[in-house]
Design a protein around this motif. Sequence first.
Motif, mmCIF file in Angstrom:
data_model
loop_
_atom_site.group_PDB
_atom_site.id
_atom_site.type_symbol
_atom_site.label_atom_id
_atom_site.label_comp_id
_atom_site.label_asym_id
_atom_site.label_seq_id
_atom_site.Cartn_x
_atom_site.Cartn_y
_atom_site.Cartn_z
ATOM 1 N N GLU A 126 0.836 -1.188 0.000
ATOM 2 C CA GLU A 126 0.000 0.000 0.000
ATOM 3 C C GLU A 126 0.874 1.243 0.000
ATOM 4 O O GLU A 126 1.946 1.278 0.611
ATOM 5 C CB GLU A 126 -0.908 -0.002 1.234
ATOM 6 N N ARG A 127 0.406 2.245 -0.625
ATOM 7 C CA ARG A 127 1.131 3.499 -0.688
ATOM 8 C C ARG A 127 0.829 4.334 0.552
ATOM 9 O O ARG A 127 -0.314 4.506 0.916
ATOM 10 C CB ARG A 127 0.727 4.296 -1.938
ATOM 11 N N LYS A 128 1.840 4.839 1.157
ATOM 12 C CA LYS A 128 1.687 5.712 2.319
ATOM 13 C C LYS A 128 2.602 6.909 2.137
ATOM 14 O O LYS A 128 3.793 6.757 1.873
ATOM 15 C CB LYS A 128 2.051 4.968 3.599
ATOM 16 N N PRO A 129 2.072 8.145 2.236
ATOM 17 C CA PRO A 129 2.898 9.314 1.998
ATOM 18 C C PRO A 129 4.037 9.411 2.992
ATOM 19 O O PRO A 129 3.894 9.063 4.157
ATOM 20 C CB PRO A 129 1.940 10.481 2.161
ATOM 21 N N ASP A 130 5.158 9.881 2.512
ATOM 22 C CA ASP A 130 6.311 10.080 3.368
ATOM 23 C C ASP A 130 6.079 11.329 4.200
ATOM 24 O O ASP A 130 5.971 12.440 3.686
ATOM 25 C CB ASP A 130 7.560 10.252 2.504
ATOM 26 N N THR A 131 5.991 11.138 5.523
ATOM 27 C CA THR A 131 5.676 12.268 6.381
ATOM 28 C C THR A 131 6.795 13.280 6.452
ATOM 29 O O THR A 131 6.602 14.383 6.967
ATOM 30 C CB THR A 131 5.360 11.763 7.803
ATOM 31 N N PHE B 166 -8.426 7.349 3.709
ATOM 32 C CA PHE B 166 -8.564 8.174 4.911
ATOM 33 C C PHE B 166 -7.671 7.648 6.040
ATOM 34 O O PHE B 166 -7.071 8.434 6.783
ATOM 35 C CB PHE B 166 -10.030 8.181 5.356
ATOM 36 N N GLN B 167 -7.577 6.350 6.189
ATOM 37 C CA GLN B 167 -6.711 5.760 7.210
ATOM 38 C C GLN B 167 -5.260 6.211 7.025
ATOM 39 O O GLN B 167 -4.609 6.688 7.965
ATOM 40 C CB GLN B 167 -6.787 4.235 7.153
ATOM 41 N N LYS B 168 -4.766 6.049 5.812
ATOM 42 C CA LYS B 168 -3.377 6.411 5.555
ATOM 43 C C LYS B 168 -3.154 7.905 5.732
ATOM 44 O O LYS B 168 -2.124 8.325 6.276
ATOM 45 C CB LYS B 168 -2.990 5.972 4.139
ATOM 46 N N GLY B 169 -4.094 8.714 5.302
ATOM 47 C CA GLY B 169 -3.932 10.157 5.432
ATOM 48 C C GLY B 169 -3.937 10.614 6.876
ATOM 49 O O GLY B 169 -3.120 11.462 7.279
ATOM 50 N N LEU B 170 -4.835 10.059 7.696
ATOM 51 C CA LEU B 170 -4.896 10.470 9.089
ATOM 52 C C LEU B 170 -3.663 10.000 9.868
ATOM 53 O O LEU B 170 -3.129 10.738 10.703
ATOM 54 C CB LEU B 170 -6.171 9.904 9.739
ATOM 55 N N GLU B 171 -3.194 8.792 9.590
ATOM 56 C CA GLU B 171 -1.993 8.296 10.263
ATOM 57 C C GLU B 171 -0.779 9.140 9.888
ATOM 58 O O GLU B 171 0.052 9.480 10.749
ATOM 59 C CB GLU B 171 -1.756 6.831 9.901
ATOM 60 N N ALA B 172 -0.671 9.491 8.601
ATOM 61 C CA ALA B 172 0.451 10.325 8.178
ATOM 62 C C ALA B 172 0.383 11.710 8.801
ATOM 63 O O ALA B 172 1.402 12.296 9.173
ATOM 64 C CB ALA B 172 0.464 10.433 6.651
ATOM 65 N N THR B 173 -0.810 12.237 8.961
ATOM 66 C CA THR B 173 -0.973 13.562 9.571
ATOM 67 C C THR B 173 -0.545 13.548 11.028
ATOM 68 O O THR B 173 0.165 14.451 11.501
ATOM 69 C CB THR B 173 -2.434 14.000 9.457
ATOM 70 N N ILE B 174 -0.971 12.532 11.777
ATOM 71 C CA ILE B 174 -0.595 12.445 13.189
ATOM 72 C C ILE B 174 0.911 12.272 13.339
ATOM 73 O O ILE B 174 1.544 12.872 14.224
ATOM 74 C CB ILE B 174 -1.362 11.291 13.866
ATOM 75 N N ASP B 175 1.506 11.460 12.473
ATOM 76 C CA ASP B 175 2.955 11.279 12.529
ATOM 77 C C ASP B 175 3.687 12.592 12.269
ATOM 78 O O ASP B 175 4.697 12.899 12.912
ATOM 79 C CB ASP B 175 3.393 10.226 11.516
ATOM 80 N N LYS B 176 3.149 13.381 11.340
ATOM 81 C CA LYS B 176 3.789 14.659 11.029
ATOM 82 C C LYS B 176 3.620 15.636 12.184
ATOM 83 O O LYS B 176 4.535 16.404 12.504
ATOM 84 C CB LYS B 176 3.188 15.243 9.750
ATOM 85 N N PHE B 177 2.461 15.627 12.829
ATOM 86 C CA PHE B 177 2.248 16.497 13.976
ATOM 87 C C PHE B 177 3.248 16.203 15.087
ATOM 88 O O PHE B 177 3.706 17.117 15.790
ATOM 89 C CB PHE B 177 0.825 16.324 14.513
#
Length: 620
Positions: free
Chosen positions: A249-254, A286-297
Amino acid sequence: MGAYHTELARIATERLSGLLTQARIVKQQTTIDPPLLVSELTTGDKPLLGPADADETHKTAIEVAAKNVFYAVTASTDIEDPAFVQIWNLLDILQYSGDRDQCLPHLVFLLIEELLDSQSIEGCRIVFNYLESRRENLIAKSSRNKDLVILRSCNELLRRLSRAEDAVFCGRVYIFLFQTFPLGDKSSVNLRGDFHVENVTTFEEYLKSSEAEDDSMNVDTEESIEPANEKAKLEQDIEPKESTPSTQERKPDTQDIDALYPVFWSLQHAFSNPTTLFEEANFKEFQKGLEATIDKFKEVPKVIQTSETEGKRGVKRRSSDDQDESATTFNPKYLTSRDLFKLELSDLAFQRHILVQALILIDFLSSLTEKSKQKPYYVKAQKAMQYTFTLGEQQAEWASGIKNTIANYLRDGPDGSFYYRMVDTVLSRDKNWVRWKMENCTPFTRDRVPTKEFLEAKSGAQKLADSNNILRPKRFGGLNLEFLSNTQGKKGLERLKRGNRFVVPNVDSYVKEVESIELDLEMVTSEQEKRDMEEEKANKTWRALRIASKDKLSSFDRLADGKNLERLFQPATTVEATGGEDSAPSGPEDRDAVPPEQHQSAEEQRADQRSQVTTGTAAE
């Protein structure tokens, strides 16, 4: 008939103009406050504008007269002019008359609605100051027509206001509505459960693939090569790492702001319309986006706004007119500029806004599990609130885990525990409102008890209390008072005054009674009698121990389960000589079983011990 109505309107206009002239004498201030004392404009029971319970003809004439005066003043006077106090006095007079059915009850709100439409935003602030100061009097007597005008005028005002620039003013309007209408009123309830899909967040979709172009028809120049290289670099940044074969699965690099930018703002689509997550592809995104956002925060450094550190809890806000300008740092509409994105990610207030949105959405998804759908209120809910989508077990487990992650993150930082507690309280109460809405908004307020029923219940309670004061032979659950009657020539109260009733008995008396009971136990013939005597023995034993505990507490170790109470009065040497209950022989049969050489008295044993001690000392 038209001439008659015109004459009534002329008379009402003259009467109203005279009242306004008289009001300038009663209230000499030119401000909104204090309110006009309308009762001083009339004497006795004389009606102010017309007869009480006026018919529709008189009410229509008064309405025409009020509008004539209203239009004349507003057309020639600015709202900030001191002479505009005539409008405030006019509204006070109409409110007073409407409550006494001398004119239309909602006439004052009709004029306020027209006043709001004719003023600028700054003028509307002044009009709303009047509404807030007279709110209790204006809504003292509610009616259906009055409520409709209030809703219409406030909603129209909210449409004119900008939520970005007039956020505080919008809040004042909402608070006025909340205070005006009862808590269970359906006018503010979204019965169909519609989402605010019109709230669209636009942003620059950098990673969106552009239309295919024919490379053979274009010439690569320096200007065209550089954007292409940047685009390829961005696409390369979001490609999954090939460190493990299981990564599919693709997950954005935070670490890359550019890669996170479109993923982050895409979350707003799900926040504004959660039903889009019912599709599995959208849910995974949405799962991947929210996880990446929290990691970036968690990675970026935190920046706290000055307004948050200066605005301490517990400080009462000002109620002056300049409070709109004191809250200019809040902007309910997100700024999606690419240049501001990095700064927004570091803003703690911005992070909290996003995470609270996520908590609201996760609570909505958690209410769609199989277990939640089996609750009685969900089964009986209206069709618009029932969804065919059911959250799976893995999805529910992910929702629970990400909710705990967000909660732990919100607890960090300055006042994090306080902030999360407030958020959790609001969300918990919101669940109760959702349940109430799913139950078709059943009324939870009770009507007032009629005066007649209240007085009847009060008199009945008084009669019942008076009748209970009579002494009955034996009331329900009461004790038998026959012992107070004459018994054996003595009155019961005199028997209670005998000296032996309030003198502490002697321990010896209880010991003797216990010994007597033990002798009687050997001659009992029935089980019931035996149980009664054992209970009496236990009672006497406990009383004896309680009295003896005051001066013979150190001798309690001689007893075994309350037996042999006479040992409490024996000297310590006697007890030591006889030993314990189990070790010392208690009868002649036991003494015969002991060898003759062990038949020594206590005095002989003590003499032997003294001689041994003396011999040992001499030997030393």
